[in-house]
Design a protein around this motif. Structure first.
Motif, PDB file in Angstrom:
ATOM      1  N   VAL A 230       5.341  -2.452 -18.078  1.00  0.00           N
ATOM      2  CA  VAL A 230       4.275  -1.488 -17.776  1.00  0.00           C
ATOM      3  C   VAL A 230       4.243  -1.123 -16.297  1.00  0.00           C
ATOM      4  CG1 VAL A 230       1.747  -1.207 -17.711  1.00  0.00           C
ATOM      5  CG2 VAL A 230       2.859  -2.175 -19.751  1.00  0.00           C
ATOM      6  N   TRP A 231       4.552  -2.064 -15.431  1.00  0.00           N
ATOM      7  CA  TRP A 231       4.369  -1.860 -13.987  1.00  0.00           C
ATOM      8  C   TRP A 231       5.060  -0.611 -13.427  1.00  0.00           C
ATOM      9  CZ3 TRP A 231       7.788  -2.202  -9.744  1.00  0.00           C
ATOM     10  CH2 TRP A 231       7.155  -2.164  -8.483  1.00  0.00           C
ATOM     11  N   PRO A 232       6.335  -0.329 -13.728  1.00  0.00           N
ATOM     12  CA  PRO A 232       6.964   0.873 -13.146  1.00  0.00           C
ATOM     13  C   PRO A 232       6.237   2.164 -13.508  1.00  0.00           C
ATOM     14  CG  PRO A 232       8.629  -0.560 -14.116  1.00  0.00           C
ATOM     15  CD  PRO A 232       7.302  -1.078 -14.564  1.00  0.00           C
ATOM     16  N   ARG A 233       5.741   2.234 -14.743  1.00  0.00           N
ATOM     17  CA  ARG A 233       5.027   3.446 -15.153  1.00  0.00           C
ATOM     18  C   ARG A 233       3.718   3.604 -14.371  1.00  0.00           C
ATOM     19  NH1 ARG A 233       9.171   2.882 -17.416  1.00  0.00           N
ATOM     20  NH2 ARG A 233       9.702   3.945 -15.477  1.00  0.00           N
ATOM     21  N   THR A 234       3.054   2.492 -14.088  1.00  0.00           N
ATOM     22  CA  THR A 234       1.787   2.573 -13.357  1.00  0.00           C
ATOM     23  C   THR A 234       2.022   2.940 -11.892  1.00  0.00           C
ATOM     24  OG1 THR A 234       1.771   0.194 -12.856  1.00  0.00           O
ATOM     25  CG2 THR A 234       0.741   0.887 -14.901  1.00  0.00           C
ATOM     26  N   VAL A 235       3.146   2.504 -11.341  1.00  0.00           N
ATOM     27  CA  VAL A 235       3.489   2.904  -9.974  1.00  0.00           C
ATOM     28  C   VAL A 235       3.717   4.416  -9.928  1.00  0.00           C
ATOM     29  CG1 VAL A 235       5.227   2.712  -8.145  1.00  0.00           C
ATOM     30  CG2 VAL A 235       4.425   0.661  -9.328  1.00  0.00           C
ATOM     31  N   GLU A 236       4.394   4.937 -10.938  1.00  0.00           N
ATOM     32  CA  GLU A 236       4.636   6.378 -11.000  1.00  0.00           C
ATOM     33  C   GLU A 236       3.334   7.152 -11.182  1.00  0.00           C
ATOM     34  OE1 GLU A 236       7.225   6.578 -14.318  1.00  0.00           O
ATOM     35  OE2 GLU A 236       8.875   5.539 -13.304  1.00  0.00           O
ATOM     36  N   LEU A 237       2.422   6.596 -11.997  1.00  0.00           N
ATOM     37  CA  LEU A 237       1.139   7.267 -12.243  1.00  0.00           C
ATOM     38  C   LEU A 237       0.307   7.341 -10.974  1.00  0.00           C
ATOM     39  CD1 LEU A 237      -0.681   8.476 -14.485  1.00  0.00           C
ATOM     40  CD2 LEU A 237      -1.618   6.176 -14.821  1.00  0.00           C
ATOM     41  N   GLY A 238       0.398   6.316 -10.138  1.00  0.00           N
ATOM     42  CA  GLY A 238      -0.301   6.345  -8.855  1.00  0.00           C
ATOM     43  C   GLY A 238      -1.744   5.889  -8.893  1.00  0.00           C
ATOM     44  N   ALA A 239      -2.194   5.302  -9.999  1.00  0.00           N
ATOM     45  CA  ALA A 239      -3.592   4.851 -10.103  1.00  0.00           C
ATOM     46  C   ALA A 239      -3.734   3.427  -9.572  1.00  0.00           C
ATOM     47  CB  ALA A 239      -4.051   4.923 -11.559  1.00  0.00           C
ATOM     48  N   CYS A 240      -3.211   3.203  -8.359  1.00  0.00           N
ATOM     49  CA  CYS A 240      -3.181   1.853  -7.795  1.00  0.00           C
ATOM     50  C   CYS A 240      -4.549   1.469  -7.229  1.00  0.00           C
ATOM     51  CB  CYS A 240      -2.119   1.778  -6.707  1.00  0.00           C
ATOM     52  SG  CYS A 240      -2.298   3.023  -5.412  1.00  0.00           S
ATOM     53  N   ALA A 241      -4.794   0.175  -7.170  1.00  0.00           N
ATOM     54  CA  ALA A 241      -6.069  -0.334  -6.676  1.00  0.00           C
ATOM     55  C   ALA A 241      -6.170  -0.157  -5.167  1.00  0.00           C
ATOM     56  CB  ALA A 241      -6.222  -1.804  -7.049  1.00  0.00           C
ATOM     57  N   ASP A 242      -7.365   0.126  -4.717  1.00  0.00           N
ATOM     58  CA  ASP A 242      -7.663   0.210  -3.287  1.00  0.00           C
ATOM     59  C   ASP A 242      -7.910  -1.199  -2.745  1.00  0.00           C
ATOM     60  OD1 ASP A 242      -8.716   1.288  -0.757  1.00  0.00           O
ATOM     61  OD2 ASP A 242     -10.632   0.579  -1.547  1.00  0.00           O
ATOM     62  N   PRO A 243      -7.319  -1.592  -1.629  1.00  0.00           N
ATOM     63  CA  PRO A 243      -7.509  -2.951  -1.115  1.00  0.00           C
ATOM     64  C   PRO A 243      -8.968  -3.318  -0.857  1.00  0.00           C
ATOM     65  CG  PRO A 243      -5.651  -1.914  -0.015  1.00  0.00           C
ATOM     66  CD  PRO A 243      -6.309  -0.842  -0.838  1.00  0.00           C
ATOM     67  N   PHE A 244      -9.756  -2.370  -0.349  1.00  0.00           N
ATOM     68  CA  PHE A 244     -11.158  -2.689  -0.084  1.00  0.00           C
ATOM     69  C   PHE A 244     -11.920  -2.927  -1.381  1.00  0.00           C
ATOM     70  CE2 PHE A 244     -15.560  -1.306   1.307  1.00  0.00           C
ATOM     71  CZ  PHE A 244     -15.830  -2.482   1.979  1.00  0.00           C
ATOM     72  N   ALA A 245     -11.643  -2.114  -2.403  1.00  0.00           N
ATOM     73  CA  ALA A 245     -12.266  -2.336  -3.712  1.00  0.00           C
ATOM     74  C   ALA A 245     -11.844  -3.683  -4.285  1.00  0.00           C
ATOM     75  CB  ALA A 245     -11.897  -1.204  -4.673  1.00  0.00           C
ATOM     76  N   ALA A 246     -10.566  -4.042  -4.113  1.00  0.00           N
ATOM     77  CA  ALA A 246     -10.098  -5.346  -4.574  1.00  0.00           C
ATOM     78  C   ALA A 246     -10.809  -6.469  -3.833  1.00  0.00           C
ATOM     79  CB  ALA A 246      -8.579  -5.451  -4.374  1.00  0.00           C
ATOM     80  N   TRP A 247     -10.990  -6.301  -2.538  1.00  0.00           N
ATOM     81  CA  TRP A 247     -11.678  -7.312  -1.726  1.00  0.00           C
ATOM     82  C   TRP A 247     -13.134  -7.471  -2.165  1.00  0.00           C
ATOM     83  CZ3 TRP A 247     -15.751  -7.224   1.821  1.00  0.00           C
ATOM     84  CH2 TRP A 247     -15.862  -8.353   2.654  1.00  0.00           C
ATOM     85  N   LEU A 248     -13.821  -6.360  -2.416  1.00  0.00           N
ATOM     86  CA  LEU A 248     -15.203  -6.436  -2.892  1.00  0.00           C
ATOM     87  C   LEU A 248     -15.280  -7.123  -4.259  1.00  0.00           C
ATOM     88  CD1 LEU A 248     -16.552  -2.896  -1.896  1.00  0.00           C
ATOM     89  CD2 LEU A 248     -17.269  -5.088  -0.933  1.00  0.00           C
ATOM     90  N   THR A 249     -14.308  -6.859  -5.129  1.00  0.00           N
ATOM     91  CA  THR A 249     -14.283  -7.514  -6.442  1.00  0.00           C
ATOM     92  C   THR A 249     -14.083  -9.018  -6.289  1.00  0.00           C
ATOM     93  OG1 THR A 249     -13.378  -5.490  -7.410  1.00  0.00           O
ATOM     94  CG2 THR A 249     -13.210  -7.508  -8.716  1.00  0.00           C
ATOM     95  N   LEU A 250     -13.175  -9.408  -5.408  1.00  0.00           N
ATOM     96  CA  LEU A 250     -12.954 -10.824  -5.146  1.00  0.00           C
ATOM     97  C   LEU A 250     -14.209 -11.486  -4.581  1.00  0.00           C
ATOM     98  CD1 LEU A 250      -9.362 -10.570  -3.667  1.00  0.00           C
ATOM     99  CD2 LEU A 250      -9.990 -11.929  -5.672  1.00  0.00           C
ATOM    100  N   ARG A 251     -14.977 -10.751  -3.800  1.00  0.00           N
ATOM    101  CA  ARG A 251     -16.233 -11.285  -3.275  1.00  0.00           C
ATOM    102  C   ARG A 251     -17.250 -11.507  -4.385  1.00  0.00           C
ATOM    103  NH1 ARG A 251     -20.318  -7.311  -0.485  1.00  0.00           N
ATOM    104  NH2 ARG A 251     -20.355  -6.808  -2.715  1.00  0.00           N
ATOM    105  N   GLY A 252     -17.214 -10.643  -5.415  1.00  0.00           N
ATOM    106  CA  GLY A 252     -18.188 -10.760  -6.500  1.00  0.00           C
ATOM    107  C   GLY A 252     -17.840 -11.814  -7.537  1.00  0.00           C
TER     108      GLY A 252
END
Length: 389
Positions: A230-252
């Motif tokens: 699945v990973w190569p297709r998602t890289v092509e799609l470009g719907a990658c996670a934002d680092p700040f959003a990931a950081w906020l999720t890790l905080r929660g």
């Protein structure tokens, strides 16, 4: 380790000096430098090597992916920019024109919209089942091009809990890849991979982050080979996670088990009180004995969840009036945050469905959806009472 412990001890990487930051560092860089062309070329080979470019991987995002894989019991995960990004990315990676998808009839409106778009634009056939009987899947999957089964742990907004053990076992026996949206349950209440699912998706916007300040999604895989597919297709799609959003999720995430206990307790209390109110004709919450999914919910869930819905005797107008009268609860589309939110699905989250589709999904014109927060239960009930008056 128990989930409460794993939620607190998120998976982090050491600094080069060998010490470990207690909080995951936020790495905002969009690109990463190398000393040699060969090292850069080697890093492009897959998702787990050295960081190259933000769309292909990021230290903060990878910490979230590893943490979610650990919480769900998966082999690996891919973080996305939104829950719909996760659902769309996985489906686009797994499906081709002419394939068949079997989907639970009562699903989130956005998932309905994606499946309808795949059917209209790419010729993917979508077959609906109730989600209560594995024999339905066997009949629907008789077509040799059946590729994916789509389910929700707790259906939005009716609270239906499908027969996950039966359906997932049937999907595996038929060679059909199973995808389960676990956003409403979170890993605290259910871990579908342990029941036999192939892929679990989340809107991390909801309970995982929990503070209404994140837009994000994720897919967790039981098998790493499937993740790498699945990973190569998602890289092509470009719907990658934002680092700040990931950081906020890790905080929660460390407070997720605590918050889920309060969400579940408050929702169960409000459901009981609503059931006795004369203006309410039906209450939908899977922890109530009169809910059609009660037995299954008790079998596969550790709690009833924080989402409930209820039908008002006055129909569509009564529903719209209620959501405008609340004062503690807020009128907003999302769910899973610490605050209580209300909405009217027929005109918002499920507006893509016509009257027949709404009825088939069990969504009445007067249905109100309530994402119950962690406020005081007495204050919430006082607010509901005045809005119903």
């Amino acid at each position: 380790m128990e989930l409460n412990t794993r939620a607190v001890h998120v998976i982090n990487e050491p600094f080069t000096e060998g010490s470990w930051p207690l909080s995951v560092p936020l790495v905002q860089s969009s690109a990463f430098a190398f000393e040699s062309a060969d090292e850069l070329a080697g890093a492009m080979a897959g998702p787990d090597g050295r960081y190259v470019y933000g769309r292909r991987g990021n230290p903060t995002v990878r910490a979230l992916e590893r943490t979610l894989a650990g919480l769900e019991g998966g082999a690996g995960a891919i973080a996305f920019a939104s829950g719909m990004g996760a659902i769309s990315g996985v489906l686009l990676a797994l499906l081709r024109p002419g394939d068949r998808v079997v989907a639970q009839r009562c699903l989130y409106g956005g998932t309905h919209a994606v499946l309808a778009d795949l059917a209209e634009r790419y010729g993917v056939e979508v077959v609906r089942i109730s989600g209560d009987d594995p024999a339905e899947l066997a009949a629907a999957a008789v077509h040799p091009a059946t590729r994916v089964l789509v389910l929700e742990t707790i259906a939005n907004p009716t609270g239906q809990v499908p027969d996950l053990p039966g359906l997932l076992a049937a999907a595996r026996a038929l060679g059909v890849t199973s995808l389960v949206d676990n956003s409403l349950a979170s890993p605290v209440l259910c871990r579908p991979l342990e029941l036999g699912a192939d892929i679990v998706v989340h809107s991390t916007t909801k309970y995982l982050s929990g503070h209404s300040d994140v837009l994000g999604g994720a897919a967790v895989f039981a098998d790493d080979e499937l993740r790498l597919r699945v990973w190569p297709r998602t890289v092509e799609l470009g719907a990658c996670a934002d680092p700040f959003a990931a950081w906020l999720t890790l905080r929660g995430i460390p407070t997720l088990p605590l918050r889920m206990r309060e969400h579940c307790a408050n929702a169960a209390a409000l459901a009981e009180l609503l059931a006795g109110h004369p203006a309410v004709t039906a209450v939908h919450h899977p922890w109530r004995p009169d809910h059609p999914s009660y037995a299954m919910a008790r079998k596969v869930l550790a709690g009833g969840g924080g989402l409930l819905s209820f039908e008002l005797a006055g129909g569509r107008e009564a529903g719209r009036a209620f959501i405008e009268r609340v004062r503690v609860a807020r009128l907003a589309l999302s769910l899973g945050g610490v605050e209580t939110l209300v909405t009217h699905p027929a005109s918002t989250s499920h507006r893509e469905l016509d009257e027949g589709e709404l009825a088939a999904a069990g969504i009445g014109a007067g249905l109100v959806r309530m994402s119950v927060g962690i406020e005081d239960a007495g204050d919430l009930w006082a607010d509901v009472e005045q809005a119903l008056a």
